[in-house]
Each structure stands twice: as structure tokens, then as C-alpha cells.
Scaffold this motif. Structure first.
Motif, mmCIF file in Angstrom:
data_model
loop_
_atom_site.group_PDB
_atom_site.id
_atom_site.type_symbol
_atom_site.label_atom_id
_atom_site.label_comp_id
_atom_site.label_asym_id
_atom_site.label_seq_id
_atom_site.Cartn_x
_atom_site.Cartn_y
_atom_site.Cartn_z
ATOM 1 N N ARG A 183 -26.372 21.093 24.865
ATOM 2 C CA ARG A 183 -25.559 22.295 25.055
ATOM 3 C C ARG A 183 -26.163 23.124 26.181
ATOM 4 O O ARG A 183 -27.367 23.401 26.190
ATOM 5 C CB ARG A 183 -25.517 23.132 23.771
ATOM 6 N N LEU A 184 -25.319 23.485 27.126
ATOM 7 C CA LEU A 184 -25.750 24.241 28.296
ATOM 8 C C LEU A 184 -25.477 25.719 28.070
ATOM 9 O O LEU A 184 -24.358 26.104 27.747
ATOM 10 C CB LEU A 184 -25.015 23.761 29.557
ATOM 11 N N ARG A 185 -26.523 26.541 28.210
ATOM 12 C CA ARG A 185 -26.339 27.988 28.091
ATOM 13 C C ARG A 185 -25.719 28.543 29.360
ATOM 14 O O ARG A 185 -26.094 28.150 30.467
ATOM 15 C CB ARG A 185 -27.698 28.666 27.855
ATOM 16 N N PRO A 186 -24.737 29.484 29.242
ATOM 17 C CA PRO A 186 -24.158 30.090 30.453
ATOM 18 C C PRO A 186 -25.230 30.896 31.196
ATOM 19 O O PRO A 186 -26.254 31.289 30.640
ATOM 20 C CB PRO A 186 -23.048 30.982 29.901
ATOM 21 N N ARG A 187 -24.943 31.159 32.433
ATOM 22 C CA ARG A 187 -25.882 31.948 33.231
ATOM 23 C C ARG A 187 -25.866 33.402 32.748
ATOM 24 O O ARG A 187 -24.820 33.983 32.528
ATOM 25 C CB ARG A 187 -25.489 31.889 34.710
ATOM 26 N N GLU A 244 -25.359 19.415 36.132
ATOM 27 C CA GLU A 244 -23.917 19.194 36.281
ATOM 28 C C GLU A 244 -23.446 18.411 35.070
ATOM 29 O O GLU A 244 -23.990 17.337 34.762
ATOM 30 C CB GLU A 244 -23.613 18.411 37.558
ATOM 31 N N LEU A 245 -22.460 18.939 34.360
ATOM 32 C CA LEU A 245 -21.972 18.328 33.129
ATOM 33 C C LEU A 245 -20.720 17.517 33.398
ATOM 34 O O LEU A 245 -19.872 17.885 34.230
ATOM 35 C CB LEU A 245 -21.677 19.395 32.087
ATOM 36 N N VAL A 259 -21.649 16.266 24.983
ATOM 37 C CA VAL A 259 -22.101 17.222 25.991
ATOM 38 C C VAL A 259 -21.226 18.457 25.863
ATOM 39 O O VAL A 259 -19.992 18.365 25.958
ATOM 40 C CB VAL A 259 -22.016 16.621 27.413
ATOM 41 N N PHE A 260 -21.848 19.613 25.643
ATOM 42 C CA PHE A 260 -21.127 20.871 25.479
ATOM 43 C C PHE A 260 -21.384 21.746 26.707
ATOM 44 O O PHE A 260 -22.536 21.945 27.113
ATOM 45 C CB PHE A 260 -21.606 21.631 24.228
ATOM 46 N N THR A 261 -20.312 22.294 27.225
ATOM 47 C CA THR A 261 -20.428 23.219 28.339
ATOM 48 C C THR A 261 -20.767 24.608 27.825
ATOM 49 O O THR A 261 -20.853 24.834 26.616
ATOM 50 C CB THR A 261 -19.120 23.249 29.137
ATOM 51 N N ILE A 284 -29.987 19.599 21.713
ATOM 52 C CA ILE A 284 -30.960 20.129 22.665
ATOM 53 C C ILE A 284 -30.243 21.149 23.530
ATOM 54 O O ILE A 284 -29.098 20.943 23.946
ATOM 55 C CB ILE A 284 -31.590 18.998 23.506
ATOM 56 N N THR A 285 -30.891 22.288 23.765
ATOM 57 C CA THR A 285 -30.301 23.378 24.534
ATOM 58 C C THR A 285 -31.073 23.527 25.835
ATOM 59 O O THR A 285 -32.301 23.498 25.861
ATOM 60 C CB THR A 285 -30.357 24.688 23.733
#
Length: 1037
Positions: free
Chosen positions: A87-91, A107-108, A132-134, A395-396
Motif C-alpha cells: 500500500r502506497l501512502r499519498p504524498r 510507480e504502481l 497493489v493498493f494506490t 507492507i506500507t
């Protein structure tokens, strides 16, 4: 993160070399070997073997400047493999400011379930994950993909684990432990998992229990019972199952109950402010959910009838366990800036994560030795990786290229975890406990039935014995009666026999006479013909004989009648005797009753006679008085008669005689009037006596009530003194420490400092003992009685009572009951009327504790609490009292709805005036209050609830903030810098900032502040305000 990443880099190089040389075939073989090893280790019937299809031999093509370090897993339906999602944290604002000129390093490709990690603009690496989570992925989708399959397996009887791993500040706690009070869509995996579990189990037959723990500096601590620390970890030597016998296990009633428990645990969890994260978790949190479900009875076809009967009688139960693990974030010391205790915490965090990474590497490489005993974390997760649980790992990561090394390490951790295959086991066993309870209930029921039957038999036996005794008594009585009657009858028979003998003797005589007569008759018959007269005589003799026989028969009948009459008389005599006995008993009772009544009457007669004697004495006194008066009048009348006789004898005229008559008439009238007055005085005297008796009765009743109240007050004061003797000696400043420790932990203040956390840590043991003491006092005396003692006239009693209330008010659970019982009103009354310095100090601290609740803040302001606090501050120079008052006002400043009322009541002026004491603690509380005020005001400006110039400008608060901006106290300086930054957010305050020199201080804060978030906020205010921009350009020119 330095320690963790350094431990993973050699493994990364080895992994890349194996992938480049052997491809995915070697990975498939390793998975097959681990599966075969797991199948060979299964020995129980409950184990379900897992079969994998062969690994593919082809690999997705990549571009020349990118490399793929993952393999295409085709075993997505395999429940044994560890599932890994990223999981990708936003900016965030920091990323936007620091990485504005750089592209994201990640890049996802969600549709391909791939992730590309850029090293630079021309080189990247591709990795594949299970999901994969955006940054825009919802909490619900994350739960359904990552955790819901595990929860369903746990409900079916398997063990499960959901774990979050990643760098600090990447959203692990948000993903797992978010409560979502304000927005239900933001609820994390913990709340959603328990919601599904509660919805799918029957709380009547199934049980759901939880334990909430934290691993802090290699010490297991219970978050639901903070006093339990250093909990031991036990392992079953036979099954290898891990257990924590010292942890508190709570049975979950519903979802709201679980949320309350989760809030308690989160409040007790260690957190701190670092450069990378303002609320960084300093411990690993482990939520353990134990589920016990009964299984419907099933009979297999392959067993005989005897076994079928045996097994059908034994109920089955499935026991499963769900672990939700929120790991503390890995961090590099040069980036986080940890020092002191934070440095020690970071060392232990990185050490435990390194041990976990070693275990993952060993499992991924099929190593014969797995170092699970290097850390308590790996011992707890022994069943989750390489064991029998179904495991999902999320995993983050963050998008910032500044943390490229940490992101790479996190991704490689997830890649290795995907190679681990667990052997999932169904834990189904016979429910001997429920069967034992059922048999115990049946035994108790049968025992009760046997006791009941035995008691029934004993009662029947007693009844039969009683009946037998009654029958025996009645038989003896009837026997005696029959004996007496038989004796009587024998006597009568003897008499009758005598009579009969006499009659027989007479008959014999008559017979003899008859024989003689017969002889004579024979002689006469022979001479009948000769003499008819002899025949007539013979007929007369026959008549006489018949008459005599009839006469004897009549006598016998009369005797029988007399016998029956005698029997009836005896029966009537017995009945009369019983009646006489009853009458004698009744007469005795009447005599006793009459004697009791006679004694009562005698007592009443004595009382009445005594009363009448007193009345007669009074009347005799009154009659004697009247008699004396009458004698005086009689003497005057005699005098008048003598004068009249003298005047009659004299030779005076009739005029004098008439005058004397008139005088006599007046004297008679006066006599009558005196008699009437005497009677009226007697009547009034009787009325006054009756009124006096009524008043004396009322006075006696009032005296009894007063004496009862006095006894009650003394008893309560005695109990309080006894309890006061048992209280700890060091409770003088406990309420002060308690209130501000609560402020730091709950976040009521704007900024938290590591010093306050250290202080709260050192006081934990003392606070637990004091909590137990206060709880004992409240339980034994009662909250209502303690609040009543606040109005006692004894100052010592008031002091100890207000201390107990202050300590109780420090706990959230007690605040509502204190307000409902009138405790807040009593505290405000003490501020209004008391002159005792200790009472004012402790009462102010209690109000400060109550002011941490928003509802209580409104009540305090509506009842004039701000004015009373201002009055207390102006009338004392005691720094401790001023600190309490400043803390209460600072808490009230945290409610934007009360700002106008607070200013009108003089609360702001009172806070600024308290800095005259020069005490650092007082100044810190004033700075905290201004920071709270400015923050709430700026929030209201952003939300559109408020417009115009700040209320703090009118009370010259800005000048004070500028003068004290360079104070040596770190916490006070941070509060002042934060207050200036929030005040700068209001464009209407810009002119005041320029004219007072606050703009230069804001520029200094943006460059020199010790806190990065304050520096960023000051920079943002300088850039976003056009007035500030113009002024700074003029200054540069």
C-alpha cells in the motif's frame, strides 16, 4: 532503518543472483520442498494437506533498462502461502515541500499487481505482489482483499495472522488500528475484522475473547491492564503453541464494547514525536482474538455403531486464534533524530525487526535452522511464518525518493515473505469442557432430585410415624374406654344376673307352686266333672301365671332401657367435661388478657390521676387566689355595710344613703368583673399550658433530629479520618501530576514533549497505588457522601474531601458521576467562598481535570467558572495555585465555542496576568492556553465559522508572545512558536504582525525552530499571505 537494511542487503544480492541464473523454476522447487516438509510433519487427522501446481517456466519480458525481481505466482488459490499486499501512502505536506522538484520513486501498476521501483530516471526494478493498493484505495477494499479471507478462515477453525510492516510514518497504524469515530469509512482492519466476527458467531453458544499487548523494549506489556509488565511467553513442548498466561483476556460483548477496549489500549500504547512522524509508535502492538465455536454433530460412515454412539455423545468445538500485528516503524537514526529514551526505543525496534527479517530469510531459503528465539516478536509470530496459520502481510511504503533505501528494504521483505508456505491446520477437538459442565448440571439435578426424594420420604416417614403414634394413642384411649365400659357392663350384668336369679328363684317357687297346682288340677280334673268351680279356679290360676310372665318381661325391657339411658348420660357427661375444659382454658386466657389490660389501665389511671392531681393543685392555687380576692371584696363589703349602718344610724340625709348605695353597686360590679376576669385568666392559662406542651413536643422532635444529624456527621467524619490515615503520605501533589499527565497522554494540549512522557512513566507505579487507594475510599464511603463533605465546617475534612474529588476527576469514567452528584457546583462554591490556600489550589486542579471534557467545559463557563478562576488568580501569589488555574483556563481555551465568553469573563487577561509570578510551570501553562486558543481560532477560520481579527490581539497577547519567544524552556518556546504560526494564518492579523515585529519572529521560526512541523507551518504562512510577501520584498529592497 540502518540496522534492518544492512541486514537485508546481502540477502537481496543473493536473491537477485538466484533469479537471474535459475529463474522461477528454482522458486517453484523450493516451494514444493517446503510443502513436502510441511506434509511430512503432519501427524494429526485435522491437518489438511495443500497441493500446488507446478511453477511456470516462462517469465514476463522486461525492457533492457529494467529488471524483474519477482515471479508470477500461479498458486493464488493456495491458502497456505503468505499473502503479501503493498500500500502506497499519498504524498503529505512534507513530501510536497521537500520533493517538489523530484518525481516519485515508486510507480504502481494495480491492474498487473506490479510495482516499479526507480533508482533514477533510466533504471528501475519491477516486483509483483498479491495485491497493489494506490494512495486512493479505500479502507474497505484493503480489508476485503487482505484481511477478510483470513477472518473467514479463522471463523472456520484455522489460525490466522494479519500484519503490517513498513517504515515509520507510512500508514501502518492507520491501516490496522484506525477507529473511525468521525467517519465510519476510515475504520481499520481491527474494527472491521471484529465486526465480521461478531456478526458471524452466536454469542449465546460461541465465545469471542481478546487480549491487547505491546512489545516495548523487549518487554511484553498488557495494554488493557498497564500495571502488568514483563509478561512471560510460554511454549507447549508437545504442540509448540505459544501462550501468554499473564495477559488479561476480555470477553467481547458487542462491537461497541470492543471499540472501547481498543481505545483504552491505544491510550496506553507508547508513542512519541520524531522528525519523521509526529505520532510515532514506539512499540509493536499485538491484538489476539480467541474464537471458540461449537460444531454440529456429524457421524462418519466408516466407523462401527459403538464408535458412532460414543462419538455422537461427545460435542466438537473449534478453537482458532487471530493475530493482528501493528509493527513499529523501522527508522534511521540520522533521519529520525532520536535521542535519549527515543534512541533506546529505536534500537530495540530495529533489533526485533532484524530478528524477524532473519527468520523470513531462513524460511524463504528453506534453511534447516530458523532463529525464532532471537526476539520475543519472532517467538510470538512463530505460528504465523512457517507454522499452521493463514497469514496476510501488508507492507506500507512512501512515495518520497528521500527514503529509497527504506522503501527497497520493505519491498524485499515482502518478496521474501511471499516465498513462505504455511501448513494450515484445522483445530477441532472434543468439547470436554461443555460436556463436563453438562454432566455436572445433570449430576447436580439428580443430586437435588435425590435430596428432594429423600426429604419427601423423610417427611412421609415422619407423617406416618405421627399417624401411627396418633392411632396408637387413640387405640389406647379407646381401649381404656372399652375397658371402663366393659367393667360397667359387667357390673350391670352382675346386677341383672342377681335380678334374674331372684326372678328364677321366684319362678322356681312359682313352678313349685304350679306343680302343686297342677297336682291339685289333676286332682281337680279328675274331679272336674264333679266340680265346675274347680275348673273356674284353674282358669284363674292360668291367667295369674300369664300376668306374672308379662310383668317380668316388662321389667326386663325397662332395665334394658335404663341401661341405654345410662350410656347416653355417660356420653353426654364426657362431652360436657370436654366443653368445661375448653371453657376453663378460655377463661384462663380471658383472665390473663384482663390482667394485662388491668395493668395498662392501672398505669394509665396512675398517669391520669397524677395529671389530675397536678391540675387540682393548680386549680386549688387559683381558687385560693380567688378566695383571697373574694375575702378582700367581702371585707370591703362588710366595711361598706358597717358604713351604711353607721350612716343609717346617723341623722344625715337620704342623699348620702343613695350615694352609698351607688358605691355598693359599683363594688358589686367590680366584684363580678374580677370574677369574670379570673375565669378568663383560667381559660387563658389552660390554653397557654396546651400551647407550651405542643411547643415542647416540637422542640423535642427538633432536638432529636439535630442529635441524629450530629451523630451522622460525626460518623462520616470518623470514617473519613480513618480512611485518611490509610491514604498514602505523598498525595499532596498527586492531583497536580495526574491532571497534566492526563493532558499529555490524551492530547488535550497542542504539543506533547518527551519530558512529560518521561515524567508520566516514572509516576506509573505511584499512580496505580493511589488509584487503588482512591477507589477504596470511593467504594467504602460513597461518592455522594464525599461530595457532601465538601460543605463541612471542618477545614481538614474539606481539604481531604476535595483531594479525593480531584483524584477521581482525573479519570474520565468518574467525571460524569461527579458532575451529576453536584461535585462541580460544590467545587465552584469553594472557589467562591473559601479563603484556604490548599482548598483553592486543589479545587482549581479538580476543575482543570473536569475541564478536559467538552461537555464539562460548557457547564463550567455557564456557571461562571471563568470569573471564579480569574478571581482566584488575582487573589493569590502561590505558584502551585496559579499553575492549577492556568491549566484550567488553558483547557477551556481548547473549545472554540467558548472563546467569546472566555474573553468577556476576563479569562485571557487572567492568564496573561498570572505570568507576573515568574514561575516556569505557570508560564508554560499560559503558553499552552494561548496555543490552544490560536489553533482552535485558525481552524474555525479555515472552516468558515469565524471571521475578523483575533480576540487575542485586543488583550495584547501578541506582545507577550513576542517578548517570550526566545525563552529557555523548550516546551514553552514550542507553544509560543505554534501560537504565532496559527495567528499568522488569519489575514486580518497581518497588520498587527508587521507593526509589532512578529513578522520577523515568524521568519526566524521558519528557519530556527527545533520542530520541523512548526518550521513547515511558518513557511507555509509566509508563502500563502500576500501581505507578508509584500512586506518581505520591501525589506529586501
Amino acid at each position: 532503518m540502518a540496522t534492518t537494511s544492512s541486514g537485508l542487503r546481502p540477502a537481496q544480492r543473493a536473491e537477485r543472483q538466484r533469479v537471474s541464473q535459475q529463474g522461477l523454476i528454482h522458486g517453484g522447487n523450493s516451494l514444493t520442498r517446503s510443502l513436502n516438509n510441511g506434509q511430512n510433519s503432519l501427524r494429526s487427522n485435522d491437518t489438511k494437506p495443500l497441493h500446488f501446481p507446478p511453477a511456470p517456466t516462462s517469465r514476463r519480458s522486461v525492457t533492457p533498462n529494467s529488471r524483474s525481481h519477482s515471479r508470477d505466482f500461479d498458486d493464488d488459490n493456495d491458502p497456505g502461502r503468505v499473502r503479501v499486499a503493498v500500500r502506497l501512502r499519498p504524498r503529505n505536506a512534507e513530501d510536497l515541500l521537500s520533493d517538489a522538484d523530484f518525481a516519485d520513486c515508486v510507480e504502481l501498476q494495480p491492474e498487473l499487481k506490479r510495482l516499479k521501483l526507480r533508482k533514477n530516471n533510466w533504471s528501475s526494478e519491477s516486483y509483483k505482489f498479491d495485491e497493489v493498493f494506490t494512495g486512493t484505495a479505500s479502507q474497505k477494499r484493503v480489508y476485503e482483499v487482505v484481511a477478510k479471507p483470513v477472518v473467514e478462515s479463522v471463523l472456520s477453525g484455522y489460525n490466522g495472522t494479519v500484519m503490517a510492516y513498513g517504515q515509520t510514518g507510512t500508514g501502518k497504524t492507520f491501516t490496522l488500528g484506525r477507529l473511525g469515530k468521525d467517519d465510519a469509512s476510515e475504520r481499520g482492519i481491527m474494527v472491521r475484522a471484529l465486526e465480521d466476527i461478531v456478526a458471524n458467531v452466536s454469542l449465546a453458544s460461541d465465545t469471542v475473547e481478546i487480549s491487547y499487548l505491546q512489545l516495548y523494549m523487549e518487554s511484553m506489556q498488557d495494554l488493557l491492564a498497564p500495571e502488568k509488565t514483563n509478561i512471560t511467553i510460554n511454549e507447549d513442548p508437545k504442540t509448540g503453541e505459544v501462550s501468554l498466561p499473564g495477559a488479561v483476556t476480555v470477553k467481547v460483548q458487542d462491537l461497541d464494547h470492543f471499540v472501547e477496549l481498543l481505545q483504552i489500549g491505544e491510550g496506553n500504547r507508547h508513542a512519541a514525536n520524531t522528525k519523521l512522524n509526529t505520532e510515532s509508535s514506539r512499540s509493536h502492538a499485538i491484538l489476539m482474538v480467541y474464537i471458540r465455536r461449537s460444531v454440529p454433530e456429524k457421524v462418519e460412515d466408516g466407523i462401527n455403531s459403538q464408535d458412532r454412539k460414543t462419538k455422537s455423545k461427545l460435542p466438537l468445538v473449534r478453537k482458532s486464534k487471530l493475530l493482528i500485528v501493528d509493527l513499529a516503524g523501522s527508522e534511521r537514526l540520522d533521519k529520525s533524530g532520536s535521542e535519549g529514551l527515543l534512541l533506546e526505543e529505536a534500537k530495540f525496534i530495529n533489533l526485533s525487526l532484524t530478528s524477524l527479517g532473519k527468520c523470513i530469510n531462513a524460511l524463504a531459503e528453506n534453511s534447516p535452522h530458523i532463529p525464532t528465539r532471537d526476539s520475543k516478536l519472532t517467538r510470538l509470530l512463530r505460528d504465523s511464518f512457517g507454522g499452521s496459520a493463514r497469514t496476510s502481510l501488508i507492507i506500507t511504503i512512501g512515495p518520497s525518493s528521500r527514503h529509497h533505501a527504506e522503501t527497497t528494504s520493505t519491498i524485499m521483505f515482502g518478496q521474501r515473505a511471499m516465498k513462505i508456505v504455511n501448513v494450515v491446520k484445522l483445530k477441532e477437538e472434543f468439547d470436554y469442557e461443555s460436556l463436563c459442565r453438562k454432566l455436572e448440571t445433570q449430576v447436580d439435578h439428580l443430586t437435588a432430585e435425590i435430596d428432594r426424594q429423600q426429604k419427601l420420604r423423610e417427611s412421609e416417614k415422619y407423617d406416618l410415624e405421627k399417624r401411627l403414634r396418633d392411632c396408637h394413642d387413640s387405640f389406647n384411649e379407646t381401649r381404656k374406654n372399652l375397658v371402663t365400659r366393659s367393667e360397667l357392663l359387667e357390673q350391670k350384668n352382675t346386677r341383672l344376673e342377681l335380678v334374674i336369679e331372684e326372678a328364677l328363684a321366684e319362678l322356681n317357687c312359682q313352678k313349685d307352686q304350679n306343680s302343686l297346682l297342677e297336682d291339685k288340677i289333676a286332682d281337680l280334673e279328675m274331679s272336674l266333672k264333679q266340680n265346675k268351680q274347680n275348673q273356674l279356679e284353674n282358669s284363674t290360676y292360668q291367667k295369674v301365671l300369664a300376668d306374672t310372665t308379662q310383668m317380668y318381661e316388662k321389667k326386663i325391657a325397662e332395665l334394658m332401657k335404663q341401661l341405654e339411658v345410662e350410656r347416653a348420660k355417660s356420653e353426654s357427661a364426657e362431652e360436657q367435661l370436654d366443653a368445661m375444659k375448653k371453657l376453663s382454658d378460655e377463661h384462663k386466657k380471658l383472665i390473663q388478657h384482663h390482667e394485662v389490660e388491668n395493668s395498662k389501665y392501672q398505669m394509665a389511671l396512675a398517669d391520669t390521676t397524677q395529671m389530675y392531681e397536678m391540675k387540682i393543685m393548680e386549680l386549688t392555687k387559683q381558687l385560693e387566689d380567688g378566695h383571697t380576692r373574694f375575702e378582700g371584696a367581702q371585707e370591703q363589703l362588710d366595711l361598706a355595710n358597717m358604713l351604711l349602718a353607721d350612716y343609717q344610724n346617723s341623722t344625715q340625709g337620704q342623699d348620702e344613703t343613695s350615694e352609698l348605695r351607688l358605691k355598693l353597686e359599683e363594688m358589686y360590679r367590680l366584684h363580678e368583673s374580677t370574677v369574670n376576669e379570673l375565669q378568663s385568666l383560667k381559660a387563658e392559662f389552660k390554653d397557654q399550658i396546651q400551647e407550651k406542651e405542643a411547643i415542647s413536643e416540637k422542640l423535642y422532635a427538633v432536638q432529636e433530629k439535630l442529635s441524629a444529624e450530629e451523630k451522622r456527621r460525626k460518623a462520616i467524619e470518623h470514617e473519613l479520618v480513618n480512611l485518611k490515615k490509610g491514604a498514602p503520605e505523598g498525595d499532596k501533589h498527586f492531583e497536580d501530576k495526574k491532571s497534566y499527565m492526563k493532558e499529555n497522554i490524551r492530547g488535550t494540549s497542542v504539543l506533547g514533549t518527551s519530558a512529560s512522557l518521561n515524567k508520566s512513566g516514572t509516576l506509573r507505579v505511584t499512580q496505580s497505588a493511589q488509584r487503588a487507594t482512591i477507589a477504596k475510599i470511593c467504594e467504602e464511603v460513597g461518592l455522594q457522601k464525599i461530595i457532601q463533605l465538601l460543605t463541612s465546617e471542618d477545614s481538614d475534612v474539606q481539604i481531604h474531601a476535595v483531594k479525593v474529588i480531584a483524584n477521581l476527576a482525573a479519570e474520565d469514567v468518574n467525571q460524569e458521576s461527579i458532575v451529576e452528584e453536584g461535585g462541580l457546583d460544590a467545587l465552584l462554591t469553594m472557589l467562591r467562598s473559601s479563603q484556604n490556600a490548599t482548598i483553592l489550589r486543589v479545587a482549581s486542579g479538580a476543575i482543570a481535570n473536569l475541564a478536559m471534557n467538552e461537555m464539562n467545559q460548557g457547564l463550567i463557563m455557564s456557571r461562571g467558572g471563568a470569573k471564579l478562576l480569574e478571581k482566584t488568580a488575582s487573589g493569590t501569589d502561590d505558584p502551585q495555585t496559579l499553575r492549577m488555574v492556568a491549566g484550567a483556563l488553558a483547557n477551556l481555551c481548547g473549545n472554540e465555542k467558548l472563546h467569546t465568553m472566555l474573553k468577556e469573563d476576563g479569562g485571557i487577561k487572567a492568564m496573561l496576568g498570572m505570568v507576573r509570578s515568574g514561575n516556569s510551570d505557570v508560564v508554560a501553562q499560559v503558553a499552552r492556553g494561548l496555543a490552544n486558543f490560536a489553533k482552535c481560532e485558525s481552524r474555525a477560520m479555515v472552516q468558515g465559522h469565524r471571521k475578523g481579527r483575533s480576540l487575542l490581539m485586543e488583550d495584547h497577547a501578541l506582545e507577550w508572545l513576542i517578548d517570550n519567544c526566545n525563552t529557555t524552556q523548550a516546551s514553552t518556546r514550542c507553544h509560543i512558536e505554534l501560537a504565532l504560526s496559527h495567528l499568522a494564518q488569519n489575514e486580518d492579523n497581518a497588520r498587527d504582525f508587521i507593526s509589532s515585529g512578529a513578522l520577523q519572529e515568524l521568519q526566524r521560526i521558519s528557519n530556527e525552530s527545533s520542530r520541523e512541523d512548526i518550521r513547515n507551518l511558518a513557511k507555509k504562512m509566509l508563502k500563502s499571505n500576500p501581505v507578508f510577501q509584500g512586506e518581505m520584498r520591501l525589506g529586501q529592497q
